[in-house]
Design an enzyme around this catalytic site. Sequence first.
Site, mmCIF file in Angstrom:
data_model
loop_
_atom_site.group_PDB
_atom_site.id
_atom_site.type_symbol
_atom_site.label_atom_id
_atom_site.label_comp_id
_atom_site.label_asym_id
_atom_site.label_seq_id
_atom_site.Cartn_x
_atom_site.Cartn_y
_atom_site.Cartn_z
ATOM 1 N N GLU A 56 0.841 -1.199 0.000
ATOM 2 C CA GLU A 56 0.000 0.000 0.000
ATOM 3 C C GLU A 56 0.876 1.249 0.000
ATOM 4 O O GLU A 56 1.864 1.323 0.733
ATOM 5 C CB GLU A 56 -0.886 0.014 1.245
ATOM 6 C CG GLU A 56 -2.081 -0.922 1.121
ATOM 7 C CD GLU A 56 -2.867 -1.009 2.412
ATOM 8 O OE1 GLU A 56 -2.265 -0.832 3.483
ATOM 9 O OE2 GLU A 56 -4.081 -1.255 2.338
ATOM 10 N N LYS A 75 -6.225 -4.354 -23.691
ATOM 11 C CA LYS A 75 -6.934 -4.337 -24.980
ATOM 12 C C LYS A 75 -5.888 -4.270 -26.096
ATOM 13 O O LYS A 75 -5.108 -5.190 -26.203
ATOM 14 C CB LYS A 75 -7.965 -3.219 -24.985
ATOM 15 C CG LYS A 75 -9.049 -3.458 -23.900
ATOM 16 C CD LYS A 75 -10.150 -2.402 -23.848
ATOM 17 C CE LYS A 75 -11.123 -2.707 -22.720
ATOM 18 N NZ LYS A 75 -12.153 -1.662 -22.540
ATOM 19 N N ARG A 94 -4.448 -7.834 -17.685
ATOM 20 C CA ARG A 94 -5.720 -7.177 -17.376
ATOM 21 C C ARG A 94 -5.490 -6.095 -16.322
ATOM 22 O O ARG A 94 -4.988 -6.382 -15.239
ATOM 23 C CB ARG A 94 -6.678 -8.241 -16.839
ATOM 24 C CG ARG A 94 -8.090 -7.813 -16.574
ATOM 25 C CD ARG A 94 -8.993 -9.027 -16.617
ATOM 26 N NE ARG A 94 -8.918 -9.588 -17.962
ATOM 27 C CZ ARG A 94 -9.557 -9.065 -19.022
ATOM 28 N NH1 ARG A 94 -10.358 -8.033 -18.882
ATOM 29 N NH2 ARG A 94 -9.411 -9.586 -20.221
HETATM 30 C C1 LIG Z 1 -12.961 -1.319 -21.496
HETATM 31 C C2 LIG Z 1 -13.255 0.107 -21.196
HETATM 32 C C3 LIG Z 1 -13.179 0.595 -19.874
HETATM 33 C C4 LIG Z 1 -13.083 -0.280 -18.666
HETATM 34 O O1 LIG Z 1 -12.090 -1.196 -18.579
HETATM 35 P P1 LIG Z 1 -12.217 -2.414 -17.518
HETATM 36 O O2 LIG Z 1 -10.813 -2.860 -17.368
HETATM 37 O O3 LIG Z 1 -13.135 -3.421 -18.135
HETATM 38 O O4 LIG Z 1 -12.774 -1.873 -16.255
HETATM 39 C C5 LIG Z 1 -13.324 1.960 -19.687
HETATM 40 N N1 LIG Z 1 -13.552 2.793 -20.719
HETATM 41 C C6 LIG Z 1 -13.672 2.341 -21.990
HETATM 42 C C7 LIG Z 1 -13.925 3.331 -23.073
HETATM 43 C C8 LIG Z 1 -13.539 0.982 -22.265
HETATM 44 O O5 LIG Z 1 -13.687 0.558 -23.515
#
Ligand SMILES: *Cc1c(COP(=O)(O)O)cnc(C)c1O
Length: 432
Positions: free
Chosen positions: A59, A239, A245
């Site tokens: 933390e 992504k 992740r």
């Molecule tokens: C995927 C996404 C998020 C959130 O990401 P997570 O890791 O699923 O919480 C936020 N904003 C946009 C535009 C996204 O496409």
Amino acid sequence: MSAGSPFGAWLESDPEVARLIGEEYERQVTTIQLIASENFTSPAVLAATGSVLTNKYSEGYPGARYYGGNRVIDEVEDLARDRAKSLFGAEHANVQPHSGANANLAAYQALLEPGDTVLAMRLDHGGHLTHGSPASITSKIWRFVDYGVTPASDDPDVPGEVIDFDQVRDRAKSEQPKLIVAGSTAYSRTIDAEPFRQIADEVGALLMFDAAHPAGLIAGGAHPNPVEIADVVTFTTHKTLRGPRGGAIVCKAEYAKKIDSAIFPGLQGGPLEHVIAAKAIAFEEAARPEFRAYAASVVANAKAFATALQVEGFRLVSGGTDNHLVLVDLRPFDAKLTGKVAQEVLDRNGITCNRNTIPDDPRSPFVTSGLRLGTAAETTAGMREGEMATIAQLIGRTLRHRDDAKALSAVSEEVAELCAAFPPYPGLVGST
Ligand SMILES: *Cc1c(COP(=O)(O)O)cnc(C)c1O
């Protein structure tokens, strides 16, 4: 059955979980992955995510931790922060957000007071849940107002279904938001931060750029970098960026302290340092020349995919793409076919994608009239324009002949052959 990870042997103590990981590995490598928010991370990223760093409580931030024993962890997190800053040319980075949603929540918390107004993209035009969905806590804390895309257009000289900047300006002037959010989850065009900045400056608003989807395209030089233009940029690392992740935030130095305290102690407890190590690896990988080539291929593949889908009779929202995804309007292809049914039929035949609302969708978000298809994952597996054209044909055949068992079994066979030719983890120890 292997566990599909370099540490497969260590999972032998739990055969049930080992079996499930093995089965998921098989699913990933034997079906076509077209979910626009997914990718195949490198074995190095997988290894770091499965490392002993998960044991450590840390933390706080490097040099200012609450528990002892963080000498090595400090170096890990510093490395990740430095690499993120250098990758995006940012003054400050926070690599602790557990997800993109947390990164957004922290950015709002850092920049706003409860009740402040935020102007963001309409959900059914491509905005994210964290951009003020009634179901999201964001809409309970802050007052969200929205902008959308222009109407569909048949005139090739009038771009349809693109961000309506006249509307952004009008809404900004009438609603006087404290923050404008650029960024989307289902928009197939380049999002340029510049026009948003102009409008933000006209009304005295701050600008946040949610780069969850295009982060990898930005890092790879295929899309414009919003970091010098926006006040705060949030993104996911899993992504197009192809890391573990998680989420991250980069911002101007003047917001560094506020962003850091919004993440910890504002929103999260101990950071996931095993994931932060994996983020550091992904940032380094994304700085390599091969990643520039990857980002260019992702976009080239999406363009080829778009053209081939149009040949199959699908209408694409905005008429095409300049990023890693296409948004298909299924109605002209088959007025009776919903996004839900299309997703299910494709899934049964080895093509994984998600249904998605299209702008002004007459169907509910659970049913929808659209499909969102992305090229980031299969480009990592080595597929190029030719394979994208093949996949477009397979999608057309599957949906046209969705009640013809013989036609569908031919599709499934071709899907299996294609996947066998493009294994995402060709050298992975323990893989089949
Ligand atoms: C995927 C996404 C998020 C959130 O990401 P997570 O890791 O699923 O919480 C936020 N904003 C946009 C535009 C996204 O496409």
